[in-house]
Write an enzyme that holds these catalytic residues in place. Structure first.
Site, PDB file in Angstrom:
ATOM      1  N   LYS A  66      44.930  46.761  44.010  1.00 44.93           N
ATOM      2  CA  LYS A  66      45.031  45.776  45.051  1.00 44.93           C
ATOM      3  C   LYS A  66      46.666  45.493  44.989  1.00 44.93           C
ATOM      4  O   LYS A  66      47.086  44.782  46.229  1.00 44.93           O
ATOM      5  CB  LYS A  66      44.194  44.517  44.770  1.00 44.93           C
ATOM      6  N   ASN A 151      43.046  29.750  30.160  1.00 44.44           N
ATOM      7  CA  ASN A 151      43.281  31.298  29.973  1.00 44.44           C
ATOM      8  C   ASN A 151      43.587  31.400  28.467  1.00 44.44           C
ATOM      9  O   ASN A 151      44.168  30.566  27.779  1.00 44.44           O
ATOM     10  CB  ASN A 151      44.245  31.852  30.711  1.00 44.44           C
ATOM     11  N   THR A 153      45.616  33.596  27.350  1.00 45.62           N
ATOM     12  CA  THR A 153      47.041  33.605  27.207  1.00 45.62           C
ATOM     13  C   THR A 153      47.555  32.501  28.131  1.00 45.62           C
ATOM     14  O   THR A 153      47.436  32.385  29.347  1.00 45.62           O
ATOM     15  CB  THR A 153      47.634  34.877  27.724  1.00 45.62           C
ATOM     16  N   GLY A 238      28.251  36.756  41.582  1.00 52.28           N
ATOM     17  CA  GLY A 238      29.155  36.974  42.559  1.00 52.28           C
ATOM     18  C   GLY A 238      28.656  37.855  43.701  1.00 52.28           C
ATOM     19  O   GLY A 238      29.658  38.199  44.447  1.00 52.28           O
TER      20      GLY A 238
HETATM   21  P1  ATR Z   1      41.364  41.193  36.884  1.00 50.75           P
HETATM   22  O1  ATR Z   1      41.874  42.093  37.825  1.00 50.75           O
HETATM   23  O2  ATR Z   1      39.452  41.243  36.687  1.00 50.75           O
HETATM   24  O3  ATR Z   1      41.226  39.759  36.909  1.00 50.75           O
HETATM   25  P2  ATR Z   1      43.021  41.259  34.499  1.00 50.75           P
HETATM   26  O4  ATR Z   1      44.044  40.928  35.677  1.00 50.75           O
HETATM   27  O5  ATR Z   1      43.355  42.315  33.621  1.00 50.75           O
HETATM   28  O6  ATR Z   1      41.684  41.719  35.447  1.00 50.75           O
HETATM   29  O7  ATR Z   1      42.513  39.972  33.773  1.00 50.75           O
HETATM   30  C1  ATR Z   1      41.421  39.739  33.099  1.00 50.75           C
HETATM   31  C2  ATR Z   1      41.411  38.173  32.489  1.00 50.75           C
HETATM   32  O8  ATR Z   1      40.383  38.288  31.707  1.00 50.75           O
HETATM   33  C3  ATR Z   1      42.627  37.671  32.035  1.00 50.75           C
HETATM   34  O9  ATR Z   1      42.362  36.326  32.274  1.00 50.75           O
HETATM   35  C4  ATR Z   1      42.282  38.001  30.527  1.00 50.75           C
HETATM   36  O10 ATR Z   1      42.806  36.914  29.656  1.00 50.75           O
HETATM   37  P3  ATR Z   1      44.494  37.118  29.285  1.00 50.75           P
HETATM   38  O11 ATR Z   1      45.162  36.853  30.172  1.00 50.75           O
HETATM   39  O12 ATR Z   1      44.606  36.243  27.897  1.00 50.75           O
HETATM   40  O13 ATR Z   1      44.553  38.697  28.581  1.00 50.75           O
HETATM   41  C5  ATR Z   1      40.754  37.551  30.652  1.00 50.75           C
HETATM   42  N1  ATR Z   1      40.001  38.128  29.456  1.00 50.75           N
HETATM   43  C6  ATR Z   1      40.052  39.779  29.035  1.00 50.75           C
HETATM   44  N2  ATR Z   1      39.207  39.702  27.966  1.00 50.75           N
HETATM   45  C7  ATR Z   1      39.027  38.559  27.527  1.00 50.75           C
HETATM   46  C8  ATR Z   1      38.466  37.913  25.909  1.00 50.75           C
HETATM   47  N3  ATR Z   1      37.976  38.914  25.407  1.00 50.75           N
HETATM   48  N4  ATR Z   1      38.529  36.799  26.018  1.00 50.75           N
HETATM   49  C9  ATR Z   1      39.258  35.723  27.076  1.00 50.75           C
HETATM   50  N5  ATR Z   1      39.667  36.408  27.946  1.00 50.75           N
HETATM   51  C10 ATR Z   1      39.653  37.497  28.173  1.00 50.75           C
END
Ligand code: ATR
Length: 270
Positions: A66, A151, A153, A238
């Site tokens: 995307k 989030n 992070t 969703g």
């Molecule tokens: P997408 O395109 O599905 O949004 P992405 O851009 O990789 O995928 O984002 C994944 C999201 O899921 C992020 O907000 C990530 O948190 P971080 O920004 O801290 O990495 C979150 N996420 C993934 N695994 C996680 C976990 N085990 N606990 C909490 N948040 C998680």
């Protein structure tokens, strides 16, 4: 020649988009085809060029292309600009047009299909990746009373909130710990944790009485959905968003908006 469309992704075999667009085409009597195209991870632009050469009219773009799609387009809709990503492309004689229908798809599912107003509500958006970024501005445009992006992070949540185009006093970024003692009317899971069956460290107290808990994933009960259900929330996946974003894409290409209810019911029944 019949108008040709496709969804491009990697992986793409699981995509329900062909079935959804074929149902829309039957319903609105549009003469068109829609197929899946698997692009190599390093071959998105070449795949697009190939489809243009073959006379395709447009494509949907899914994971992980995307952002690359955004960079490739000559023109962008406001929705694409605010998401920084493109999920719907139109090939024209003037160039490549990029749109993003994910945000409108989510908003339509919540406000129309689920009959839940966002205006004035306390909304919590979990996650700050591509999926969350794509729906943040459209949510804010609905004028929630409060929109909190939480989030793991924190910096990424702050980045999403700082890109706000709207009057953003009501938008805030936090960690999951920062959600203690806060309650919300609508909680949306836009993290990718459903894919790995991982629970989020969200306090059980975030679900206010009568809360709508919305997981942008579909096809399975995620740990987030289980937690929300156990704490009295109305829980939704969703699937409605998937069909609504497809309907927005279909309308963008064909100039006619299909009925989504029968298609949501059809996909749900599979
Ligand atoms: P997408 O395109 O599905 O949004 P992405 O851009 O990789 O995928 O984002 C994944 C999201 O899921 C992020 O907000 C990530 O948190 P971080 O920004 O801290 O990495 C979150 N996420 C993934 N695994 C996680 C976990 N085990 N606990 C909490 N948040 C998680």
């Amino acid at each position: 020649m019949v108008d040709q469309y496709a969804v491009i992704g990697n992986p793409v075999a699981h995509s329900k988009s062909p079935m959804i667009h074929e149902a829309f085409a039957r319903q609105t009597r549009q003469d068109m085809t829609y197929e899946r195209v698997l692009a190599p991870l390093d071959g998105f632009a070449d795949t697009i060029r190939d489809l243009i050469a073959k006379g395709y009219k447009g494509v949907n773009v899914t994971v992980p292309f995307k952002f690359e799609a955004f960079a490739l387009c000559d023109f962008h809709t406001e929705q694409a600009k605010s998401a920084g990503a493109v999920n719907t492309i139109s090939f024209t004689a003037n160039g490549i047009y990029g749109n993003n229908t994910d945000g409108d798809g989510l908003i339509r599912d919540i406000t129309r299909n689920l009959d839940t107003a966002i205006s004035g509500k306390r909304v919590l958006l979990l996650g700050a990746g591509g999926a969350a970024e794509g729906v943040f501005q459209p949510l804010l445009a609905e004028c929630p009373g409060l929109l909190v992006v939480a989030n793991r992070t924190l910096q990424k949540a702050e980045n999403v909130v700082s890109k706000s185009h709207h009057e953003s006093r009501q938008a805030k970024a936090t960690t999951f710990e920062g959600l203690k003692n806060q309650q919300f009317d609508i909680v949306i899971n836009a993290t990718s944790t459903g894919l790995t069956d991982t629970a989020l460290p969200v306090p059980d107290t975030v679900f206010a009485e009568g809360c709508l808990a919305y997981d942008m994933m579909y096809g399975r009960e995620t740990p987030f959905m289980k937690q929300a259900r156990n704490h009295g929330a109305q829980v939704v996946d969703g699937l409605g968003m998937l069909v609504e974003q497809a309907a927005e894409a279909f309308a963008y290409w064909r100039g006619i908006r299909p009925e989504t209810q029968p298609v949501i019911a059809m996909v749900r029944a599979l």
